[in-house]
Design an enzyme around this catalytic site. Structure first.
Site, short mmCIF file in Angstrom:
data_model
loop_
_atom_site.label_atom_id
_atom_site.label_comp_id
_atom_site.label_asym_id
_atom_site.label_seq_id
_atom_site.Cartn_x
_atom_site.Cartn_y
_atom_site.Cartn_z
N ASP A 1 0.87 -1.16 0.00
CA ASP A 1 0.00 0.00 0.00
C ASP A 1 0.92 1.22 0.00
O ASP A 1 2.11 1.12 0.28
CB ASP A 1 -0.88 -0.03 1.25
CG ASP A 1 -1.74 1.21 1.39
OD1 ASP A 1 -2.36 1.62 0.39
OD2 ASP A 1 -1.76 1.78 2.49
N ASP B 1 -0.25 5.08 1.03
CA ASP B 1 -0.53 6.04 2.10
C ASP B 1 -0.63 5.37 3.46
O ASP B 1 -1.42 4.45 3.66
CB ASP B 1 -1.85 6.77 1.80
CG ASP B 1 -1.76 7.57 0.51
OD1 ASP B 1 -0.87 8.43 0.41
OD2 ASP B 1 -2.57 7.32 -0.40
#
Length: 241
Positions: free
Chosen positions: A33, A35
């Site tokens: 991922d 953020d």
């Protein structure tokens, strides 16, 4: 030695080492991922929502905050627009404009992210699967040196459905040419972990918010984890010396 099939658990339910959890299984690719995981931008996304809610004259209460964690502007914008009596497209653009400015000013890698990415890139292909819009993902990546180690980046804008649907993770696996079941995903949010699990990946969660309790196969407090680095350093595959 056969691979251990790791079980999903909530934070605090797994106390074994990564070796105990995953056994002889080793990933053929790793998907991160962005953020709140690779980039310290999750707080900037929260700040973006606060700024836009203030501009719209609506309240961002705790219930709404929890619902919005891990969701993209395409999902958050319509919720805010409905409360404010505005057009969803206008609010989505407002969110992206504010967020881009904040990331350019303050976006930075999470502690330990660069070292872990470099260590893993020496072993397997890497990708990023993000719920961010492409323009935001590109700005975030530009605030670091991750791109030189990545085989692919996938934005939620480029698939049918964002997280918690598995589409971005399935697309990332296809982009690196590795079956999803042979990929290891790193996530910090409930929505993201759900997406990676649904795609068929093994998942290590590194939750940043106390309110987030992602279901994952293993957990660590930080990408700086010495235990995680030692496990990665020990990765070998059948046929290797």
């Amino acid at each position: 030695m056969s691979a251990v099939v790791p079980q999903l658990a909530l934070p605090g339910e797994l106390s074994s080492t990564f070796q105990d959890t995953f056994g002889s299984w080793r990933p053929q690719a790793v998907v991160f991922d962005c953020d709140g995981l690779l980039m310290d931008t999750e707080s900037l996304w929260t700040q973006t929502q606060e700024i836009v809610c203030a501009q719209l004259g609506i309240a961002l209460d705790q219930g709404l905050r929890h619902r919005l964690v891990g969701l993209p502007a395409s999902r958050i914008g319509p919720l805010m627009a409905e409360r404010a009596g505005k057009q969803a497209a206008d609010v989505i653009k407002q969110l992206l404009d504010v967020n881009e400015v904040l990331i350019r000013e303050s976006g930075k890698p999470m502690p330990g992210a660069h070292g872990l990415v470099e260590a893993m890139a020496a072993k397997v292909p890497l990708a990023v699967a993000s719920n961010s819009a492409r323009r935001i993902l590109d700005v975030a990546m530009a605030q670091s040196t991750f791109s030189q180690h990545l085989a692919a980046t996938v934005s939620a804008e480029e698939v049918a459905l964002p997280k918690p649907a598995p589409d971005v993770y399935i697309a990332a696996a296809e982009a690196v040419g590795v079956p999803a079941a042979e990929c290891l995903a790193f996530e910090d949010s409930e929505a993201g972990a759900k997406a990676a699990v649904a795609a068929g990946m093994k998942v290590i969660a590194v939750p940043q918010a106390a309110s987030q309790k992602p279901l994952a196969h293993a957990f660590c407090d930080s990408l700086e984890s010495a235990e995680l680095r030692a496990w990665v350093a020990a990765w070998t595959w059948a046929g290797e010396a």
